[in-house]
Enzyme design. Structure first.
Site, short mmCIF file in Angstrom:
data_model
loop_
_atom_site.label_atom_id
_atom_site.label_comp_id
_atom_site.label_asym_id
_atom_site.label_seq_id
_atom_site.Cartn_x
_atom_site.Cartn_y
_atom_site.Cartn_z
N CYS A 136 11.55 10.39 -7.35
CA CYS A 136 10.90 10.10 -6.06
C CYS A 136 11.24 8.68 -5.60
CB CYS A 136 9.38 10.27 -6.21
SG CYS A 136 8.48 9.81 -4.72
N CYS A 139 8.27 6.78 -4.06
CA CYS A 139 7.29 6.27 -5.04
C CYS A 139 7.85 5.05 -5.80
CB CYS A 139 6.95 7.33 -6.09
SG CYS A 139 6.72 8.97 -5.44
N ASP A 140 9.10 5.12 -6.19
CA ASP A 140 9.61 4.16 -7.18
C ASP A 140 10.67 3.21 -6.65
OD1 ASP A 140 7.96 5.41 -9.02
OD2 ASP A 140 9.51 6.79 -9.69
#
Ligand code: NAP
Length: 308
Positions: A136, A139-140
């Site tokens: 992701c 997200c990261d």
């Protein structure tokens, strides 16, 4: 004694399919209960910007679109609970769905459980997940500021995420197993002309190297069989999805790829159980098509419950 709660209609999953089904079912006065699952608003919520959902010409964030879907469904009487279905029993009437705390009984279910990202299944992947291996970008991505990273895959997700990751990374190298991308033309053109994006063609990842964090990738050229090690500080894997239908195995008819079989009225092989979105669609998998399937499933549930 364990608590049992009866609801006329349960919707499992809170992505575009689940929440659109909730909106339609709420407007039909069915007071649907949505169990969100592990990822509220589904996979689409992990997308930084969705540019092809009609009505939002400037694009809209996946999380934001999910919140709007929920707000609209709740406004008409849907209830959304942050719980996950852990077991489903379709052999009893009413059907039973167990979560961590509650057993729900219901006359009808809309399965909108979506799909989960596929893993490479190579040594180092599991051990280094969260230490440089990610699924992701939204997200990261921030953790990879000024790093040289890799993206695996050649579809829309891989290219969209690779483009997003250029905001943070020093370079993004896309590793694809063929020399032709599956992604749509717009994303291809953007990626191919981006100064930070490079490609390694006809290659697959054989191993992810490192102990505390990623040091590199062992890759193999599928045409020559030659193996090389490339230094890498992070790898993002976007190689497709598998439907979240494991809980339904043996209870309902599935296609060989794991998607739930539905008829032209969105009904599964079990009367009263309907399905919408990526759990039943391995072909289109768009926010708009999932939302459309959710609406169709809710309309059919309304007929089904009306006839009971
Ligand atoms: P996808 O279209 O199935 O693409 C998966 C990619 O991973 C393909 O390029 C495939 O290679 C490669 N691949 C599969 N298994 C692999 C393996 N074991 N090792 C290495 N490579 C592997 O999946 P997706 O990109 O996640 O997209 C899913 C759906 O969502 C699609 O319908 C897509 O159009 C849609 N989507 C749309 C947008 C958008 O419209 N902006 C954004 C994201 C997703 P091959 O090409 O050789 O098969």
């Amino acid at each position: 004694m364990e608590e049992k709660v009866y609801r006329r209609l349960l919707i499992l999953g809170s992505g575009p399919a689940g929440l659109t089904a909730a909106l339609y079912a709420a407007r039909a006065d069915l007071s649907p209960l949505v169990l969100t699952g592990m990822i509220p608003y589904g996979q689409a919520s992990l997308t930084n910007i969705i540019e092809n959902y009609p009505g939002f010409p400037q694009g809209i964030g996946g999380q934001e679109l999910g919140q709007l879907f929920e707000q609209q469904a709740v406004q008409f009487g849907a209830e959304v609970i942050y719980e996950q279905a852990e077991a489903i029993d379709l052999s009893v009437r009413p059907f039973e769905v167990k979560t961590f705390s509650t057993t729900y009984q219901t006359d009808a279910i809309i399965l909108a459980l979506g799909a989960s990202h596929r893993k490479l299944g190579v040594p180092g992947e599991r051990e280094l997940t969260g230490r440089g291996v990610s699924y992701c970008g939204t997200c990261d991505g921030w953790f990879f500021k000024d790093k040289d990273i890799h993206v695996v895959g050649g579809g829309d997700s891989a290219l969209e995420e690779a483009l997003f990751l250029t905001r943070f990374a020093k370079s993004v190298t896309i590793i694809h197993r063929r020399d032709e991308l599956r992604a749509g033309a717009i994303l291809q053109n953007r990626a191919k002309s981006h100064p930070k994006i490079r490609f390694i063609w006809n290659s697959v990842v054989k191993e992810i190297l490192g102990s505390e964090k990623i040091d590199g990738l062992k890759i193999e050229n599928v045409l020559t069989g030659e193996q090389t090690t490339v230094p890498s500080e992070g790898v993002f894997v976007f190689i497709g999805h598998d439907p979240n239908s494991q809980m339904l195995n043996g209870q309902i008819e599935l296609h060989p790829d794991g998607t739930v079989k539905i008829d032209e009225h969105m009904m599964t092989s079990v009367p009263g159980v309907f399905a919408a979105g990526e759990i039943a669609d391995s072909h289109f998998r768009q926010v708009v098509t999932s939302a459309g399937m959710g609406a169709a499933a809710a309309i059919q549930v309304t007929h089904y419950l009306g006839d009971l």
